[in-house]
Design a protein around this motif. Sequence first.
Motif, short mmCIF file in Angstrom:
data_model
loop_
_atom_site.label_atom_id
_atom_site.label_comp_id
_atom_site.label_asym_id
_atom_site.label_seq_id
_atom_site.Cartn_x
_atom_site.Cartn_y
_atom_site.Cartn_z
N LEU A 17 0.83 -1.20 0.00
CA LEU A 17 0.00 0.00 0.00
C LEU A 17 0.87 1.26 0.00
CD1 LEU A 17 -2.88 1.16 0.09
CD2 LEU A 17 -2.66 1.19 2.59
N VAL A 18 1.89 1.29 0.84
CA VAL A 18 2.80 2.45 0.88
C VAL A 18 3.45 2.64 -0.48
CG1 VAL A 18 4.89 3.40 1.93
CG2 VAL A 18 3.24 2.15 3.36
N TRP A 19 3.97 1.57 -1.05
CA TRP A 19 4.64 1.63 -2.35
C TRP A 19 3.68 2.12 -3.44
CZ3 TRP A 19 9.37 1.52 -4.43
CH2 TRP A 19 9.49 1.27 -5.79
N ASN A 20 2.52 1.51 -3.51
CA ASN A 20 1.59 1.85 -4.58
C ASN A 20 1.06 3.28 -4.46
OD1 ASN A 20 1.84 -0.65 -5.84
ND2 ASN A 20 0.16 -1.54 -4.66
N MET A 21 0.70 3.70 -3.26
CA MET A 21 0.16 5.05 -3.11
C MET A 21 1.21 6.12 -3.36
SD MET A 21 -2.59 4.91 0.04
CE MET A 21 -3.05 6.64 -0.19
N THR A 22 2.41 5.91 -2.86
CA THR A 22 3.43 6.95 -2.99
C THR A 22 4.10 6.97 -4.36
OG1 THR A 22 5.16 5.56 -2.00
CG2 THR A 22 3.92 7.03 -0.51
N ASN A 23 3.87 5.95 -5.15
CA ASN A 23 4.41 5.93 -6.51
C ASN A 23 3.35 6.17 -7.58
OD1 ASN A 23 7.42 5.37 -6.51
ND2 ASN A 23 6.65 3.92 -5.00
N ASP A 102 10.04 -2.22 12.29
CA ASP A 102 9.03 -2.35 13.34
C ASP A 102 8.13 -1.13 13.25
OD1 ASP A 102 10.04 -4.72 14.29
OD2 ASP A 102 11.20 -3.79 15.91
N GLY A 103 6.85 -1.37 13.19
CA GLY A 103 5.89 -0.27 13.12
C GLY A 103 5.45 0.09 11.72
N GLY A 104 5.98 -0.61 10.71
CA GLY A 104 5.50 -0.34 9.35
C GLY A 104 6.59 -0.29 8.31
N VAL A 105 6.53 0.76 7.49
CA VAL A 105 7.47 0.92 6.38
C VAL A 105 8.18 2.26 6.54
CG1 VAL A 105 7.67 1.20 3.87
CG2 VAL A 105 6.04 -0.46 4.81
N VAL A 145 -1.83 7.73 3.98
CA VAL A 145 -1.62 6.30 3.71
C VAL A 145 -2.14 5.46 4.88
CG1 VAL A 145 0.10 4.49 3.26
CG2 VAL A 145 0.30 6.70 2.11
N GLU A 146 -1.89 5.90 6.09
CA GLU A 146 -2.37 5.15 7.26
C GLU A 146 -3.90 5.14 7.29
OE1 GLU A 146 -0.30 6.84 10.64
OE2 GLU A 146 1.49 5.63 10.22
N LYS A 147 -4.52 6.23 6.90
CA LYS A 147 -5.99 6.28 6.81
C LYS A 147 -6.49 5.28 5.78
CE LYS A 147 -9.79 9.54 6.17
NZ LYS A 147 -10.14 10.94 5.91
N ALA A 148 -5.80 5.20 4.63
CA ALA A 148 -6.19 4.23 3.60
C ALA A 148 -5.98 2.79 4.10
CB ALA A 148 -5.36 4.47 2.33
N VAL A 150 -6.28 1.72 7.19
CA VAL A 150 -7.38 1.42 8.13
C VAL A 150 -8.66 1.13 7.31
CG1 VAL A 150 -8.90 2.41 9.88
CG2 VAL A 150 -6.41 2.67 10.07
N ALA A 151 -8.91 1.93 6.30
CA ALA A 151 -10.13 1.74 5.48
C ALA A 151 -10.08 0.42 4.73
CB ALA A 151 -10.26 2.90 4.49
N ARG A 152 -8.88 -0.04 4.40
CA ARG A 152 -8.71 -1.28 3.64
C ARG A 152 -8.89 -2.52 4.50
NH1 ARG A 152 -3.32 -2.38 0.03
NH2 ARG A 152 -2.83 -3.98 1.54
N SER A 153 -8.66 -2.37 5.81
CA SER A 153 -8.71 -3.56 6.68
C SER A 153 -10.10 -3.87 7.19
CB SER A 153 -7.76 -3.38 7.87
OG SER A 153 -8.07 -2.23 8.61
#
Length: 153
Positions: A17-23, A102-105, A145-148, A150-153
């Motif tokens: 998600l981080v990769w796709n949204m930020t690219n 730890d904690g994400g990306v 991205v963190e909001k997205a 949460v919405a995805r889970s």
Amino acid sequence: MAKKTECAVVIDAPMDLVWNMTNDVANWPSLFTEYASAEILEREGNTIRFRLTMHPDEEDGQVYTWVSERTSDPVTRTVRAHRIETGPFEFMNIFWAYREVDGGVEMRWEQEFHVKDVMPFNDDAMAEHLLKNSAIQMAAIKERVEKAAVARS
């Protein structure tokens, strides 16, 4: 002759998600707070050429725009970019790197540049500006991205 800035943020979201949204450069105006538009000019494989246009400057109303090119490598989770239209810079090269922590990306940006000698500011002043603005943009990206996630889970 060249100055380098580096900053990083940890985003609590899955790597894909981080990769796709930020690219997704075409969507940068909804990810970054500073861009009014992002126009894709050309695509070839993992390389894109695009025009970014900023919102009008709060002080003088000036609208800044430039063309950049970036190549992403989904295997190494890195991106290399440079400005084609350099504006105030002799050159501007940007490197993005992503790694799971730890904690994400962790998303890290390195900017290497040299300001044209005719500019009324120098590399140190530009570095200060870039670091301040990068922190603002990284915070906005992290939040969105963190909001997205949460919405995805």
